[in-house]
Design a protein around this motif. Structure first.
Motif, PDB file in Angstrom:
ATOM      1  N   ALA A   4     -19.180  62.674  53.609  1.00 14.27           N
ATOM      2  CA  ALA A   4     -19.976  63.786  53.107  1.00 14.27           C
ATOM      3  C   ALA A   4     -19.501  64.126  51.706  1.00 14.27           C
ATOM      4  O   ALA A   4     -18.298  64.225  51.457  1.00 14.27           O
ATOM      5  N   ASP A  11     -29.211  64.764  49.814  1.00 14.83           N
ATOM      6  CA  ASP A  11     -29.794  66.036  50.260  1.00 14.83           C
ATOM      7  C   ASP A  11     -31.019  65.804  51.143  1.00 14.83           C
ATOM      8  O   ASP A  11     -31.945  66.613  51.157  1.00 14.83           O
ATOM      9  N   ARG A  65     -28.647  63.365  62.851  1.00 15.30           N
ATOM     10  CA  ARG A  65     -27.228  63.059  62.664  1.00 15.30           C
ATOM     11  C   ARG A  65     -26.721  62.163  63.781  1.00 15.30           C
ATOM     12  O   ARG A  65     -25.869  61.300  63.557  1.00 15.30           O
ATOM     13  N   ALA A 111     -24.194  66.639  50.986  1.00 17.76           N
ATOM     14  CA  ALA A 111     -24.366  67.688  51.993  1.00 17.76           C
ATOM     15  C   ALA A 111     -24.227  69.070  51.367  1.00 17.76           C
ATOM     16  O   ALA A 111     -23.342  69.318  50.545  1.00 17.76           O
ATOM     17  N   SER A 138     -23.118  69.228  58.298  1.00 20.60           N
ATOM     18  CA  SER A 138     -23.075  67.829  57.869  1.00 20.60           C
ATOM     19  C   SER A 138     -21.668  67.430  57.454  1.00 20.60           C
ATOM     20  O   SER A 138     -21.207  66.320  57.760  1.00 20.60           O
TER      21      SER A 138
END
Length: 254
Positions: A39, A169, A183, A199, A204
């Protein structure tokens, strides 16, 4: 190109990006082991999208180099590179005549079965079934919300699996339940595909294997989300995210 079957080991070595003489990224050194998820977090303007762009060679760095499984990206044939790297964006361009064409469009034309499997993974199959002609509905005639457009973009990326998947994004307009299912689909690619996720939501970051924290174009820290959470400056990055007030609330079982 990278060796067949290699896991998607990504390296950024002293990467710098400038625009109009202003540094957007400076001295970024980052290693993402193949098959893991990273991330990328930071405040607005910290360089997240620039990092995502250089990671898949949508943008060449002004200094430094980017390697995928030991091969510099600028040394790979563009056609080969496009087969190895899939992108999904916050506002995807929906190319093609029909919805099916949009998902199938890419470095190769995805087969109908692959299109439908990808739509299910992106949680797009439900609203597609309600369109006048289903997958054959012209894109121009499909009234799509921002979240539905993002799910089509995710489905397109899922339909063209390579060794590196970059989401810039691309989950921002999804509701909490849909984001959870997407996810899980991303987690199912662990070990087979490296995932870079720009993220903004705490959830996330909490679910990723590691986090890269950018600040003013520099890499401030990397580590697990629960480790970085001890730093109040890191917590402040998510101060506008009220969907998950703590790392424990954000991290569902995998």
């Amino acid at each position: 190109g990278p060796a067949p079957g290699a896991p998607g080991h990504l390296e950024l070595r002293d990467v710098g990006v400038e625009q109009d003489g202003q540094p957007l990224l400076t001295g970024v050194n980052l290693t993402v082991p193949g098959g893991t998820s990273l991330a990328v977090v930071g405040r607005s303007g910290s360089g997240k999208s620039q990092l995502a762009a250089v990671a898949g060679r949508l943008l060449d760095p002004d200094t430094g180099s980017v390697l995928l499984d030991g091969v510099p990206l600028d040394g790979m044939e563009p056609a080969r590179l496009r087969r190895e790297v899939a992108y999904a964006f916050a506002r995807p361009a929906l190319l093609g005549t029909t919805v099916e064409d949009t998902i199938a469009h890419g470095p190769w034309t995805a087969a109908p079965d692959a299109v439908r499997e990808a739509a299910r993974a992106a949680r797009a199959d439900g609203f597609l079934a309600l369109l006048p002609f289903g997958y054959a509905t012209p894109v121009a005639d499909a009234p799509l919300s921002g979240g539905e457009r993002q799910r089509l973009g995710l489905a397109r990326a899922f339909a063209h699996p390579g060794r590196l998947l970059i989401l810039d994004d691309a989950l921002s307009s999804l509701d909490t339940v849909t984001e959870h299912h997407v996810r899980r689909a991303l987690d199912a690619r662990a070990g087979r595909c490296t995932r870079i996720i720009v993220a903004h939501r705490l959830s996330s970051a909490a679910r990723a294997d590691r986090v890269a924290w950018l600040e003013d174009g520099r890499l401030r820290a990397t580590g697990r989300h629960d480790e970085l959470w001890e730093d109040p400056d890191y917590r402040a990055v998510f101060s506008t995210d009220t969907s998950a007030p703590s790392p424990l609330a954000a991290a569902e079982p995998r």
